[in-house]
Design an enzyme around this catalytic site. Structure first.
Site, PDB file in Angstrom:
ATOM      1  N   LEU A 154    -124.872 -35.449 -91.545  1.00 60.22           N
ATOM      2  CA  LEU A 154    -123.851 -35.434 -90.483  1.00 60.22           C
ATOM      3  C   LEU A 154    -124.539 -35.246 -89.127  1.00 60.22           C
ATOM      4  CD1 LEU A 154    -120.677 -35.584 -90.324  1.00 60.22           C
ATOM      5  CD2 LEU A 154    -120.770 -33.113 -89.950  1.00 60.22           C
ATOM      6  N   ARG A 156    -125.991 -37.654 -85.523  1.00 61.76           N
ATOM      7  CA  ARG A 156    -125.321 -38.459 -84.488  1.00 61.76           C
ATOM      8  C   ARG A 156    -124.473 -39.551 -85.135  1.00 61.76           C
ATOM      9  NH1 ARG A 156    -131.019 -38.089 -81.777  1.00 61.76           N
ATOM     10  NH2 ARG A 156    -131.456 -39.022 -83.800  1.00 61.76           N
ATOM     11  N   ILE A 157    -125.099 -40.331 -86.027  1.00 64.09           N
ATOM     12  CA  ILE A 157    -124.354 -41.440 -86.641  1.00 64.09           C
ATOM     13  C   ILE A 157    -123.321 -40.892 -87.624  1.00 64.09           C
ATOM     14  CG2 ILE A 157    -124.515 -43.563 -87.989  1.00 64.09           C
ATOM     15  CD1 ILE A 157    -127.427 -43.838 -86.962  1.00 64.09           C
ATOM     16  N   THR A 178    -128.664 -27.771 -93.306  1.00 62.11           N
ATOM     17  CA  THR A 178    -128.061 -26.589 -92.696  1.00 62.11           C
ATOM     18  C   THR A 178    -126.587 -26.823 -92.372  1.00 62.11           C
ATOM     19  OG1 THR A 178    -128.944 -27.433 -90.615  1.00 62.11           O
ATOM     20  CG2 THR A 178    -130.131 -25.601 -91.610  1.00 62.11           C
ATOM     21  N   ARG A 234    -131.557 -45.571 -95.356  1.00 61.05           N
ATOM     22  CA  ARG A 234    -132.787 -46.189 -95.849  1.00 61.05           C
ATOM     23  C   ARG A 234    -132.652 -46.332 -97.361  1.00 61.05           C
ATOM     24  NH1 ARG A 234    -133.697 -47.425 -91.360  1.00 61.05           N
ATOM     25  NH2 ARG A 234    -135.297 -46.643 -89.948  1.00 61.05           N
ATOM     26  N   GLU A 263    -137.351 -53.912 -98.586  1.00 61.10           N
ATOM     27  CA  GLU A 263    -136.781 -55.025 -97.806  1.00 61.10           C
ATOM     28  C   GLU A 263    -137.867 -55.997 -97.358  1.00 61.10           C
ATOM     29  OE1 GLU A 263    -134.663 -53.074 -94.649  1.00 61.10           O
ATOM     30  OE2 GLU A 263    -133.428 -51.963 -96.049  1.00 61.10           O
ATOM     31  N   HIS A 281    -129.626 -55.337 -93.826  1.00 63.00           N
ATOM     32  CA  HIS A 281    -130.010 -54.294 -92.862  1.00 63.00           C
ATOM     33  C   HIS A 281    -129.580 -54.676 -91.435  1.00 63.00           C
ATOM     34  CE1 HIS A 281    -133.053 -50.811 -92.063  1.00 63.00           C
ATOM     35  NE2 HIS A 281    -132.023 -50.765 -91.240  1.00 63.00           N
TER      36      HIS A 281
END
Ligand code: A2R
Length: 321
Positions: A154, A156-157, A178, A234, A263, A281
């Site tokens: 959890l 930024r994205i 955390t 990833r 990939e 991707h």
């Protein structure tokens, strides 16, 4: 402005904005065009002060060691798992990535992939193209109604994904190393325990040694035959052979995958499966966002060449002036 005394090495082919932005300002060499890269690095390595790189080439301790006067590694993308940032930090080299400018684009893609996987949008499109609608209706799909999504990472994205998911009525939980203050969603210290109670697992944490295959057989079994895995982080975070086997047998319900272990090679066993949606991707891959990312790669090198603070140093190499 040009920087004659700041030679830059480019490890791999990059988008034109980066190639032109770097090569028009800095004396630059394309490492990927050198016939004998090892011999080139041995003789020319000491003159480079900048390294521009992306996800195709590892900027590991060996490469960094051959560039004794390096000041910056400017890496394309928010993930920099192929850059040995600790080795760079030990040498006082700044590492930069391209965070923030891609956050909303990747979050949009994550939700799109979740909906595409749940409602089987690519399969429905193929259904029409193959003329099958003329013979009957498309089978009813799964739903997002009443579902709970666990977010692995959890950051930024992940938070941008959560905001969107709330608007779609999903219940949320998250796992990370955390617990975060001021986050309203339930925190799970154990990824496995979270997988047991969610319907969807959204993977959006960094790659690298600390997350290698953390989405393992036990986690996928907990997600189960009615569970959905979405991976926009990833490929390395998921035990890919196990995931493929479980998708094929139905032990895992469905998967939407934008990333893979090796990939652009994707396990061919996935190609024939009806319960997967595969993307090459493309999380950040809009013209607008890739241009923002590319400009950051160039601007970070310019900042260091001018003796200024980099725009986006990674946490392992904070700018100390
Ligand atoms: O672990 P925390 O509390 O620091 O949370 C971070 C989490 N994370 C991990 N979670 C579980 N196990 C780990 N070993 C672990 N390492 C990190 O991932 C944090 O919530 C999140 C990463 O967030 P940001 O650093 O803000 O990255 P951002 O911009 O959201 O991009 C995430 C990833 C990239 O690294 C690329 O691989 C991918 O998205 O495109």
């Amino acid at each position: 402005m040009t920087f004659a005394d700041f030679p830059v090495l480019i490890t791999q082919p990059m988008m034109p904005l980066i190639m032109e932005g770097v090569e028009s300002r800095f004396p630059s060499v394309r490492l990927f065009e050198q016939a004998d890269r090892s011999a080139f690095l041995a003789s020319e390595g000491p003159r480079f002060k900048g390294l521009v790189t992306g996800q195709a080439v590892a900027s590991d301790a060996i490469l960094i060691g051959r560039l004794p006067n390096l000041q910056i590694i400017s890496s394309f993308g928010v993930g920099y798992d192929l850059v040995d940032a600790h080795a760079a930090a030990a040498r006082g080299i700044t590492v930069t990535n391209t965070p923030d400018v891609l956050t909303d684009e990747v979050a949009d893609l994550a939700l799109g992939l979740l909906i595409a996987t749940t409602r089987r949008l690519p399969q429905a499109d193929t259904f029409i193209r193959q003329g099958r609608w003329l013979k009957g209706n498309f089978p009813l799909s799964d739903t997002l109604r009443g579902k709970t999504m666990g977010i692995l990472g959890l950051g930024r994205i992940g938070k941008a994904v959560a905001t969107r998911a709330e608007a779609f009525g999903l219940k949320l939980a998250y796992h990370g190393r955390t617990q975060q203050p001021d986050v309203p969603y339930p925190f799970f210290a154990s990824l496995l325990e979270m997988a047991k109670v969610v319907d969807i697992l959204m993977v959006i944490a960094p790659g690298g040694a600390s997350t290698k295959a953390i989405v393992n057989r036990a986690v996928l079994e907990a997600l189960g035959p009615h569970g959905t895995l979405i991976n926009v982080a990833r490929g390395s975070l998921v035990d890919e052979p196990v995931m493929v086997e479980m998708l094929a047998s139905g032990a895992l319900g469905a998967a939407g995958l934008d990333v893979f272990e090796d990939e652009p090679r994707v396990p061919e066993a996935l190609f024939g499966l009806e319960n997967v949606v595969l993307l090459p991707h493309v999380g950040s891959a809009s013209v607008y966002t890739r241009n923002q990312m590319g400009q950051l790669v160039v601007d970070n090198v310019i900042a260091i060449a001018e003796g200024r603070a980099p725009l986006t140093p990674v946490p392992e190499t904070p700018w100390i002036g």
